[in-house]
Write a protein that holds these residues in place. Structure first.
Motif, PDB file in Angstrom:
ATOM      1  N   GLN A  35       0.836  -1.194   0.000  1.00 51.72           N
ATOM      2  CA  GLN A  35       0.000   0.000   0.000  1.00 51.72           C
ATOM      3  C   GLN A  35       0.876   1.250   0.000  1.00 51.72           C
ATOM      4  OE1 GLN A  35      -3.277  -0.111   2.880  1.00 51.72           O
ATOM      5  NE2 GLN A  35      -2.619  -2.214   3.300  1.00 51.72           N
ATOM      6  N   PRO A  36       0.524   2.227  -0.819  1.00 51.33           N
ATOM      7  CA  PRO A  36       1.318   3.467  -0.866  1.00 51.33           C
ATOM      8  C   PRO A  36       1.464   4.124   0.501  1.00 51.33           C
ATOM      9  CG  PRO A  36      -0.277   3.425  -2.657  1.00 51.33           C
ATOM     10  CD  PRO A  36      -0.587   2.249  -1.775  1.00 51.33           C
ATOM     11  N   GLN A  37       0.436   4.015   1.345  1.00 51.57           N
ATOM     12  CA  GLN A  37       0.507   4.630   2.670  1.00 51.57           C
ATOM     13  C   GLN A  37       1.606   3.980   3.515  1.00 51.57           C
ATOM     14  OE1 GLN A  37      -2.111   3.224   1.140  1.00 51.57           O
ATOM     15  NE2 GLN A  37      -4.046   4.036   1.862  1.00 51.57           N
ATOM     16  N   ALA A  38       1.791   2.674   3.362  1.00 54.14           N
ATOM     17  CA  ALA A  38       2.831   1.972   4.119  1.00 54.14           C
ATOM     18  C   ALA A  38       4.208   2.466   3.678  1.00 54.14           C
ATOM     19  CB  ALA A  38       2.718   0.465   3.933  1.00 54.14           C
ATOM     20  N   ARG A  39       4.409   2.548   2.376  1.00 49.02           N
ATOM     21  CA  ARG A  39       5.696   3.036   1.857  1.00 49.02           C
ATOM     22  C   ARG A  39       5.980   4.456   2.341  1.00 49.02           C
ATOM     23  NH1 ARG A  39       7.831   0.543  -3.113  1.00 49.02           N
ATOM     24  NH2 ARG A  39       6.570  -1.284  -3.540  1.00 49.02           N
ATOM     25  N   GLU A  40       4.993   5.301   2.225  1.00 49.30           N
ATOM     26  CA  GLU A  40       5.158   6.703   2.627  1.00 49.30           C
ATOM     27  C   GLU A  40       5.477   6.813   4.111  1.00 49.30           C
ATOM     28  OE1 GLU A  40       2.262  10.530   2.977  1.00 49.30           O
ATOM     29  OE2 GLU A  40       2.117   9.371   1.110  1.00 49.30           O
ATOM     30  N   ARG A  41       4.787   6.033   4.916  1.00 42.67           N
ATOM     31  CA  ARG A  41       4.985   6.100   6.364  1.00 42.67           C
ATOM     32  C   ARG A  41       6.393   5.654   6.758  1.00 42.67           C
ATOM     33  NH1 ARG A  41       1.494   2.900  10.991  1.00 42.67           N
ATOM     34  NH2 ARG A  41       2.592   3.804  12.785  1.00 42.67           N
ATOM     35  N   VAL A  42       6.879   4.546   6.190  1.00 43.69           N
ATOM     36  CA  VAL A  42       8.216   4.067   6.580  1.00 43.69           C
ATOM     37  C   VAL A  42       9.304   5.024   6.116  1.00 43.69           C
ATOM     38  CG1 VAL A  42       7.504   1.648   6.709  1.00 43.69           C
ATOM     39  CG2 VAL A  42       8.559   2.483   4.615  1.00 43.69           C
ATOM     40  N   MET A  43       9.109   5.651   4.983  1.00 42.79           N
ATOM     41  CA  MET A  43      10.111   6.606   4.505  1.00 42.79           C
ATOM     42  C   MET A  43      10.143   7.836   5.424  1.00 42.79           C
ATOM     43  SD  MET A  43      11.331   4.794   2.155  1.00 42.79           S
ATOM     44  CE  MET A  43      12.398   5.722   1.087  1.00 42.79           C
ATOM     45  N   LYS A  44       8.989   8.285   5.878  1.00 42.27           N
ATOM     46  CA  LYS A  44       8.937   9.411   6.815  1.00 42.27           C
ATOM     47  C   LYS A  44       9.580   9.059   8.146  1.00 42.27           C
ATOM     48  CE  LYS A  44       4.957  11.906   5.027  1.00 42.27           C
ATOM     49  NZ  LYS A  44       3.550  12.292   5.240  1.00 42.27           N
ATOM     50  N   LEU A  45       9.555   7.769   8.482  1.00 43.78           N
ATOM     51  CA  LEU A  45      10.144   7.318   9.741  1.00 43.78           C
ATOM     52  C   LEU A  45      11.638   7.013   9.616  1.00 43.78           C
ATOM     53  CD1 LEU A  45       7.245   5.063  11.083  1.00 43.78           C
ATOM     54  CD2 LEU A  45       8.078   7.214  12.081  1.00 43.78           C
ATOM     55  N   GLY A  46      12.218   7.248   8.444  1.00 43.66           N
ATOM     56  CA  GLY A  46      13.660   7.134   8.311  1.00 43.66           C
ATOM     57  C   GLY A  46      14.189   5.966   7.513  1.00 43.66           C
ATOM     58  N   ALA A  47      13.325   5.110   6.991  1.00 46.89           N
ATOM     59  CA  ALA A  47      13.811   4.014   6.151  1.00 46.89           C
ATOM     60  C   ALA A  47      14.409   4.593   4.872  1.00 46.89           C
ATOM     61  CB  ALA A  47      12.673   3.055   5.808  1.00 46.89           C
ATOM     62  N   ILE A  48      15.454   3.952   4.357  1.00 47.82           N
ATOM     63  CA  ILE A  48      16.058   4.439   3.114  1.00 47.82           C
ATOM     64  C   ILE A  48      15.399   3.819   1.891  1.00 47.82           C
ATOM     65  CG2 ILE A  48      18.286   4.963   4.163  1.00 47.82           C
ATOM     66  CD1 ILE A  48      19.356   2.376   2.748  1.00 47.82           C
ATOM     67  N   ALA A  49      14.723   2.667   2.099  1.00 49.55           N
ATOM     68  CA  ALA A  49      14.103   1.996   0.962  1.00 49.55           C
ATOM     69  C   ALA A  49      13.020   1.050   1.442  1.00 49.55           C
ATOM     70  CB  ALA A  49      15.151   1.227   0.164  1.00 49.55           C
TER      71      ALA A  49
END
Length: 110
Positions: free
Chosen positions: A74-88
């Protein structure tokens, strides 16, 4: 099973020590002990989930690379992890073709 597939997908000539955590609490403990330069993180884990791990790492001034490996596309999952500092964000099932470009982009492997 998923961890075994991930380990097999890592570059064979990558000179690393692999440590595994069974849950979010173990991942955070390893991070706090300085045992994590790169974390491959699933979002669904017992106890503290992947989001909770990322929130904790971010609160503690994240100083390692976190690559989320998840079946949640889900796009929301990707967006959330990137905001939390994941690089990919790498979608399961993981393989070398998905992983190696990310590792090269961030200079983790050459």
């Amino acid at each position: 099973m998923a961890r075994k597939m991930l380990i097999k997908s890592l570059p064979p000539d990558w000179d690393i020590e692999i440590r595994q955590a069974c849950n979010g609490e173990e991942a955070i403990a390893a991070y706090r002990q300085g045992r994590a330069d790169v974390i491959f993180l699933d979002l669904n884990m017992p106890g503290i989930d992947g989001y909770g791990v990322l929130e904790t790492l971010q609160a503690e001034d994240l100083n390692c690379f976190v690559i989320v490996v998840s079946a949640d596309v889900q796009p929301q999952a990707r967006e959330r992890v990137m905001k939390l500092g994941a690089i990919a964000f790498v979608q399961k099932p993981v393989d070398a073709a998905k992983l190696e470009p990310v590792l090269r982009e961030y200079g983790v492997v050459v």
